[in-house]
Design a protein around this motif. Structure first.
Motif, PDB file in Angstrom:
ATOM      1  N   VAL B 139     -24.982  20.188 -19.091  1.00  0.00           N
ATOM      2  CA  VAL B 139     -25.799  19.792 -17.968  1.00  0.00           C
ATOM      3  C   VAL B 139     -25.325  18.629 -17.314  1.00  0.00           C
ATOM      4  O   VAL B 139     -24.903  18.596 -16.074  1.00  0.00           O
ATOM      5  CB  VAL B 139     -27.184  19.273 -18.431  1.00  0.00           C
ATOM      6  N   MET B 140     -25.091  17.267 -17.979  1.00  0.00           N
ATOM      7  CA  MET B 140     -24.623  16.085 -17.438  1.00  0.00           C
ATOM      8  C   MET B 140     -23.483  16.283 -16.706  1.00  0.00           C
ATOM      9  O   MET B 140     -23.054  15.929 -15.703  1.00  0.00           O
ATOM     10  CB  MET B 140     -24.706  15.052 -18.208  1.00  0.00           C
ATOM     11  N   ILE B 141     -22.277  16.565 -17.654  1.00  0.00           N
ATOM     12  CA  ILE B 141     -20.917  16.744 -16.799  1.00  0.00           C
ATOM     13  C   ILE B 141     -20.886  17.458 -15.777  1.00  0.00           C
ATOM     14  O   ILE B 141     -20.120  17.277 -14.690  1.00  0.00           O
ATOM     15  CB  ILE B 141     -19.961  17.204 -18.154  1.00  0.00           C
ATOM     16  N   PRO B 142     -21.162  18.821 -15.749  1.00  0.00           N
ATOM     17  CA  PRO B 142     -21.126  19.555 -14.620  1.00  0.00           C
ATOM     18  C   PRO B 142     -21.713  18.818 -13.264  1.00  0.00           C
ATOM     19  O   PRO B 142     -21.071  19.047 -12.227  1.00  0.00           O
ATOM     20  CB  PRO B 142     -21.849  20.945 -14.757  1.00  0.00           C
ATOM     21  N   ALA B 146     -19.432  17.429 -10.080  1.00  0.00           N
ATOM     22  CA  ALA B 146     -19.726  18.432  -8.653  1.00  0.00           C
ATOM     23  C   ALA B 146     -20.528  17.322  -7.721  1.00  0.00           C
ATOM     24  O   ALA B 146     -20.253  17.627  -6.697  1.00  0.00           O
ATOM     25  CB  ALA B 146     -21.054  19.582  -8.984  1.00  0.00           C
ATOM     26  N   HIS B 147     -21.530  16.616  -8.365  1.00  0.00           N
ATOM     27  CA  HIS B 147     -22.169  15.642  -7.262  1.00  0.00           C
ATOM     28  C   HIS B 147     -21.877  14.084  -7.283  1.00  0.00           C
ATOM     29  O   HIS B 147     -21.181  13.393  -6.654  1.00  0.00           O
ATOM     30  CB  HIS B 147     -23.490  15.807  -7.429  1.00  0.00           C
ATOM     31  N   ALA B 148     -22.052  13.370  -8.647  1.00  0.00           N
ATOM     32  CA  ALA B 148     -21.928  11.900  -8.560  1.00  0.00           C
ATOM     33  C   ALA B 148     -20.570  11.487  -8.717  1.00  0.00           C
ATOM     34  O   ALA B 148     -20.340  10.526  -7.862  1.00  0.00           O
ATOM     35  CB  ALA B 148     -22.548  11.466 -10.008  1.00  0.00           C
ATOM     36  N   PHE B 149     -19.703  12.137  -9.318  1.00  0.00           N
ATOM     37  CA  PHE B 149     -18.150  11.513  -9.089  1.00  0.00           C
ATOM     38  C   PHE B 149     -17.557  11.586  -7.815  1.00  0.00           C
ATOM     39  O   PHE B 149     -17.024  10.604  -7.460  1.00  0.00           O
ATOM     40  CB  PHE B 149     -17.152  12.091 -10.288  1.00  0.00           C
ATOM     41  N   ALA B 155     -17.210   6.745  -1.983  1.00  0.00           N
ATOM     42  CA  ALA B 155     -17.798   5.351  -1.779  1.00  0.00           C
ATOM     43  C   ALA B 155     -16.787   3.987  -2.105  1.00  0.00           C
ATOM     44  O   ALA B 155     -16.563   3.238  -1.768  1.00  0.00           O
ATOM     45  CB  ALA B 155     -19.099   5.072  -2.344  1.00  0.00           C
ATOM     46  N   LEU B 156     -16.306   4.109  -3.431  1.00  0.00           N
ATOM     47  CA  LEU B 156     -15.712   3.287  -4.066  1.00  0.00           C
ATOM     48  C   LEU B 156     -14.229   3.596  -4.732  1.00  0.00           C
ATOM     49  O   LEU B 156     -13.517   2.912  -5.608  1.00  0.00           O
ATOM     50  CB  LEU B 156     -16.448   2.672  -5.251  1.00  0.00           C
ATOM     51  N   GLY B 157     -13.819   4.567  -3.657  1.00  0.00           N
ATOM     52  CA  GLY B 157     -12.356   5.127  -4.269  1.00  0.00           C
ATOM     53  C   GLY B 157     -11.216   4.104  -4.036  1.00  0.00           C
ATOM     54  O   GLY B 157     -10.096   4.147  -4.410  1.00  0.00           O
ATOM     55  N   TRP B 158     -11.551   2.869  -3.111  1.00  0.00           N
ATOM     56  CA  TRP B 158     -10.640   2.079  -2.718  1.00  0.00           C
ATOM     57  C   TRP B 158     -10.495   1.049  -3.887  1.00  0.00           C
ATOM     58  O   TRP B 158      -9.547   0.171  -3.952  1.00  0.00           O
ATOM     59  CB  TRP B 158     -11.112   1.292  -1.287  1.00  0.00           C
TER      60      TRP B 158
END
Lengths: 280, 322
Positions: B139-142, B146-149, B155-158
């Motif tokens: 549940v959590m990893i999918p 898909a969404h959180a990461f 947002a914080l990829g820099w």
């Protein structure tokens, strides 16, 4: 008196003007509190029964009565501190500066800025220094001006008759002081935000006689600027330092008069029995 | 006269022997000593089980990154890194959540809701680790993948922490699952600590016209801060040793990557995964040494916390003495 007071703040915006000097007005005749038919319940238990009383401004009013008679509860109704206890209910009204404290648009936090309180047990904030304890109320109100803070610190401690004892130790924790000093620190903390009223709930009952004497002298000095309502178990204390005395019994106000009259020539039988030590 | 005689005779009936008291004292002393001895024995066993590896690899064991049982190369650094980073991540996530929850439960929530809510949170601690791990995988990893990461990356990829490919299984996933596991303990300890703050302190703040938040800040949190620090450390102790659920979501790749999206590995996970395969003596010895390192880190963390707490309290007392 009423006309000279700013309109009671009913919004969360804090506009109390702390730059104003302490008001030094002639003794007004208008009461500080107009209490009308006030009743209060803890759950189903009626703790205050239909009390009507006008508390005089710039005077010391003592509230006496046996344990459990509702005197502390009554005091807490005057700044809505009783609301911190769950399942309490109030009927009637308390007029303060022309407005009912219990009208729905009155914010209790604003009320308590104008009606300060000192508790039975001294309760300085243990992680704060003496200076921080005195100034915490001003800082809550957003006062940042260093000069004003320093000035108010000294003034409040002087008024609380503590300045000479702590002026070299302002950075020490408030809890490093003795019991009597801690209680005077709490008084300094309460008057630093310059309220109009000081409610005192047995402020000397946990203190030794010398500390008690200092608190009583302080009360006599403070009444020049503040309306003081003091709950006490000690009838000598009431007769020594109050101008008016209210006798409560079982939640009801039995008698309210000049302190001299209450202690020399009470009208009601219950008052006489109590002050002569026949019960309570 | 007769009444005066009664106490004397009672005293005479009970001889001065304090055998009961002494036996009680010795019994409790032996029991508390037993706990300490147990800790020492565990440490000693771990050291004994790994002394060959310790003498062979020495400091290299802690400082190198190659874990290759076939070539008999054992470097534990990625595991140490994984344990420390995933635990710190868990603390960063769980401490604010827990303290906020505890504040709600002690200061703000309506009375009738407090106990049910607190019990519900404690129920989270009753979920077996392996079930939480399953939930993590399916549940959590999918969802994270898909969404959180992707959102975090946008947002914080820099920053170096949210870069690289997103697999789902990752250091961050491990940190999140540990956070969920330590949340109940930190919350319930924090709640007890806040409940122990005297009401007189709250009243002092209310009487100055403080709002609920101001009361919480000046009367509750500052009074309770040492205890709250202790609650966080209790959580850290749990986090460092947490095994099953982390093993299932962290990716089990012995590497050190700045990016939290990259898979990692923890000390506890490598023991759990590899002890059945440890066919050679040296392999088993290396795993024992991993256990010793984990044991050491946990004890070190606790000692450090106690030291920190002591300096915090000493600061306050020296201010008294000045």
């Amino acid at each position: 008196m009423i006309e000279t007071l700013p309109a009671m703040q009913t919004t969360r915006v804090r506009t109390v003007d702390f730059m104003q000097p302490l008001t030094d007005q002639p003794q007004p005749d208008a009461p500080a509190f107009g209490v009308k038919n006030l009743s209060m319940w803890y759950g189903a238990k009626e703790a205050i029964k239909n009390v009507t009383i006008d508390v005089p401004a710039k005077r010391v009013t003592a509230i006496i009565g046996p344990s459990g008679c509702g005197k502390s509860t009554f005091l807490r109704c005057l700044n809505r501190m009783h609301e911190l206890v769950p399942r309490t209910r109030v009927e009637g009204e308390v007029l303060f500066a022309g407005q009912n404290l219990y009208s729905p648009d009155v914010d209790p936090a604003m009320i308590r800025r104008r009606i300060g309180m000192v508790f039975q047990k001294s309760n300085p904030f243990p992680t704060m220094s003496i200076a921080e304890n005195v100034l915490v109320g001003l800082k809550l109100n957003g006062v940042r001006d260093r000069n004003l803070l320093n000035e108010r610190l000294e003034k409040s401690l002087r008024m609380a008759a503590l300045w000479s004892e702590v002026k070299d130790d302002l950075r020490k924790p408030g809890i490093s002081l003795s019991g009597g000093q801690q209680q005077r620190l709490c008084i300094a903390r309460a008057i630093a935000i310059e309220p109009e009223v000081l409610l005192m709930d047995e402020p000397a009952s946990a203190l030794d006689p010398i500390a008690t004497m200092k608190i009583e002298e302080l009360i006599t000095e403070l009444k020049a600027n503040y309306t003081i309502v003091i709950v006490t178990h000690n009838m000598q204390q009431a007769s020594r330092c109050s101008d008016f005395t209210a006798f409560f019994y079982m939640g009801a106000l039995i008698e309210f008069a000049n302190t001299a009259k209450i202690f020399s020539n009470p009208t009601r039988r219950q008052t006489e029995d109590y002050i002569t030590g026949r019960f309570g | 006269m007769a009444t005066a005689a009664v106490p004397t005779s009672v005293l005479q009936l009970r001889p001065a022997s304090r055998f009961g008291d002494r036996a009680f004292e010795w019994l409790t002393f032996a029991m508390s000593l037993g706990v300490v001895v147990l800790v020492i024995l565990v440490g000693w066993q771990l050291a004994r089980g790994s002394h060959l590896a310790i003498t062979k690899f020495g400091f290299h064991f802690l400082a190198t990154s190659t874990w290759d049982p076939v070539a008999e190369q054992y470097g534990a650094l990625p595991f140490i890194y994984g344990t420390v980073v995933s635990s710190l991540l868990a603390l960063i996530i769980a401490v604010p959540l827990s303290i906020a929850t505890a504040i709600y439960l002690t200061e703000l929530a309506p009375l009738w809701i407090r106990q049910p809510l607190a019990s519900g949170i404690e129920m989270l601690a009753a979920i077996p680790s392996v079930i939480l791990g399953l939930w993590g995988i399916f549940v959590m990893i999918p969802w994270l993948r898909a969404h959180a990461f992707p959102a975090l990356k946008a947002a914080l990829g820099w920053t170096p922490f949210f870069t690289g490919p997103i697999y789902g299984v990752s250091m961050l996933a491990g940190g999140i699952i540990i956070a969920i596991m330590i949340l109940p303990i930190i919350t319930s300890v924090a709640r007890e600590i806040m409940r122990s703050v005297p009401n007189l302190q709250r009243e002092a703040a209310y009487a100055l016209g403080a709002t609920k938040w101001e009361v919480t800040r000046i009367a509750v949190l500052s009074y309770a801060k040492n205890g709250l620090f202790g609650a966080a450390i209790l959580g850290l102790g749990r986090a460092l040793g947490e095994t099953m659920a982390v093993t299932m979501v962290i990716g089990n790749t012995p590497q050190i990557k700045a990016s939290l999206f990259a898979p990692g590995y923890t000390l506890a996970s490598v023991i759990a995964n590899e002890f059945t395969e440890a066919t050679t003596d040296m392999y088993l010895q290396a795993l024992f040494e991993i256990g010793l390192v984990l044991f050491g880190i946990t004890i070190l963390a606790n000692l450090l916390a106690q030291l920190l707490l002591k300096t915090m309290t000493r600061k306050m007392t020296t201010r008294v003495a000045q």
